[in-house]
Enzyme design. Structure first.
Site, mmCIF file in Angstrom:
data_model
loop_
_atom_site.group_PDB
_atom_site.id
_atom_site.type_symbol
_atom_site.label_atom_id
_atom_site.label_comp_id
_atom_site.label_asym_id
_atom_site.label_seq_id
_atom_site.Cartn_x
_atom_site.Cartn_y
_atom_site.Cartn_z
ATOM 1 N N SER A 1 -11.112 -32.308 2.108
ATOM 2 C CA SER A 1 -10.211 -32.855 1.108
ATOM 3 C C SER A 1 -10.528 -32.276 -0.281
ATOM 4 O O SER A 1 -10.480 -31.062 -0.463
ATOM 5 C CB SER A 1 -10.302 -34.388 1.121
ATOM 6 O OG SER A 1 -9.240 -34.983 0.419
ATOM 7 N N ASP B 1 -1.824 -35.922 9.171
ATOM 8 C CA ASP B 1 -2.423 -36.225 7.866
ATOM 9 C C ASP B 1 -1.349 -36.761 6.915
ATOM 10 O O ASP B 1 -0.392 -36.065 6.607
ATOM 11 C CB ASP B 1 -3.065 -34.955 7.293
ATOM 12 C CG ASP B 1 -3.925 -35.218 6.061
ATOM 13 O OD1 ASP B 1 -3.745 -36.268 5.417
ATOM 14 O OD2 ASP B 1 -4.772 -34.367 5.749
ATOM 15 N N HIS C 1 -6.138 -37.787 8.187
ATOM 16 C CA HIS C 1 -6.876 -37.098 7.136
ATOM 17 C C HIS C 1 -8.386 -37.197 7.320
ATOM 18 O O HIS C 1 -9.112 -36.245 7.022
ATOM 19 C CB HIS C 1 -6.481 -37.698 5.782
ATOM 20 C CG HIS C 1 -7.078 -36.987 4.610
ATOM 21 N ND1 HIS C 1 -6.741 -35.690 4.272
ATOM 22 C CD2 HIS C 1 -8.005 -37.385 3.694
ATOM 23 C CE1 HIS C 1 -7.430 -35.318 3.200
ATOM 24 N NE2 HIS C 1 -8.198 -36.318 2.819
#
Length: 325
Positions: free
Chosen positions: A148, A272, A301
């Site tokens: 991320s 995601d 995610h």
């Protein structure tokens, strides 16, 4: 026999007392649930927490194993509002001979940050570079893994310090302006700017619904309360950092993609809802280095929680591919 009976009664009393105390702590101090599982997972992964001074700043990191000549070390970078222990499940599925470090980035976990610090990805990359030098990871080529926000940082670092890199793995990386908005960004554009910074149990549940495809992994409400209480000291900084990232227009990583020279792997969860998988299309267009793309089906995610074994297997497969080139 009477002595044995007394000991058994005392032992039973101690167990009941401990259990009662645990119930009381969980009810009145649910944040301790988070602290407990952080320590448990770190122990299960075989990692040790360490601290090091980088300039005037103290960094916290966890480490397993020692560097070797034949196997490049792995350095893990967590995502926004997360911490080093998020990778414990993945690390459990990696061979014990690999040298692994996961670091708390500035302002996260047990690593502090100065007031009014530079929060750009370039500043984070420069501070990361200092950390790498202090802990001795600059003695050999490095395999950098980021998730991320940490994925965007990893890409920026790889482009900025190519001489340090052996391989790069970006997991659902942030910092890419994508053609299709995710659920998270739709909520942000509708006015819920800090949807990923929960201050109530209901907001935490909403955040986990965005992060997780497998809804059975969403914690019960008491654990969510613990998460909210645990995260409370970080709220102001998290808002400041998130606002700084939004000012870049979701585009902090994109300018660096074409400058990455190291063999690169991108792992993304098919479902995601935080960072849309269409970011892969941008990466495929921009990255000129050797590129391996792995999509994990029925995954959101938070890959380290939903598919740690699969992610670890993909990581090892990528390393073999780099070795054999």
């Amino acid at each position: 026999m009477e002595v044995i009976s007394t000991v058994v009664q005392l032992a039973g009393g101690a167990v009941l007392t401990t259990l009662a105390l645990a119930i009381i702590v969980i009810y009145f101090q649910p944040a301790y649930i988070v602290h407990f599982f952080l320590r448990l997972n770190k122990w299960r992964a075989g990692c040790t927490t360490k601290y090091v001074k980088v300039g005037e700043q103290q960094f916290a990191y966890m480490e397993r194993g020692r560097p070797t000549k034949n196997q490049p070390s792995l350095l893990f970078l967590h995502g926004f509002s997360d911490r080093k222990e998020t990778f414990c499940e993945m690390i459990m599925h990696l061979p014990k001979h690999l040298h692994v470090i996961a670091v708390d980035l500035p302002g996260h976990g047990d690593t502090g940050i100065k007031a009014k610090a530079d929060l750009t990805v370039e500043a984070y990359a420069a501070k990361l570079h200092q950390f790498i030098g202090v802990v001795g990871l600059d003695h050999g080529p490095l395999h950098l893994i980021g998730h991320s926000m940490g994925g965007g940082l990893a890409g920026c670092y790889a482009a900025s310090y190519p001489e340090k890199m052996w391989a790069l793995t970006m997991i659902c990386p942030g910092g890419i302006k994508v053609p299709e908005n995710s659920v998270m960004f739709e909520k942000i554009f509708q006015g819920n700017r800090h949807v990923m910074i929960p201050e109530t149990v209901e907001q935490a549940e909403e955040m986990f619904n965005i992060c997780l495809y497998n809804k059975s992994l969403i914690p019960p409400k008491r654990a969510l309360k613990g998460y909210v209480d645990y995260s409370r000291p970080y709220i102001n900084f998290n808002k400041e950092l998130f606002d700084a990232m939004l000012e870049l227009g979701q585009d902090g990583l994109t300018p660096y993609l074409g400058k990455i020279a190291a063999p690169t792997q991108v792992i993304w969860g098919r479902h995601d809802k935080a960072l849309h998988i269409s970011g892969l299309d941008v990466i495929k267009r921009k990255v000129t280095a050797s590129l391996q793309v792995d999509v994990i089906e029925e995954c959101g995610h938070t890959i380290g929680l939903e598919a740690p074994k699969k992610a670890a297997a993909l990581l090892l497969n990528f390393r073999e591919t780099v070795v054999n080139k």
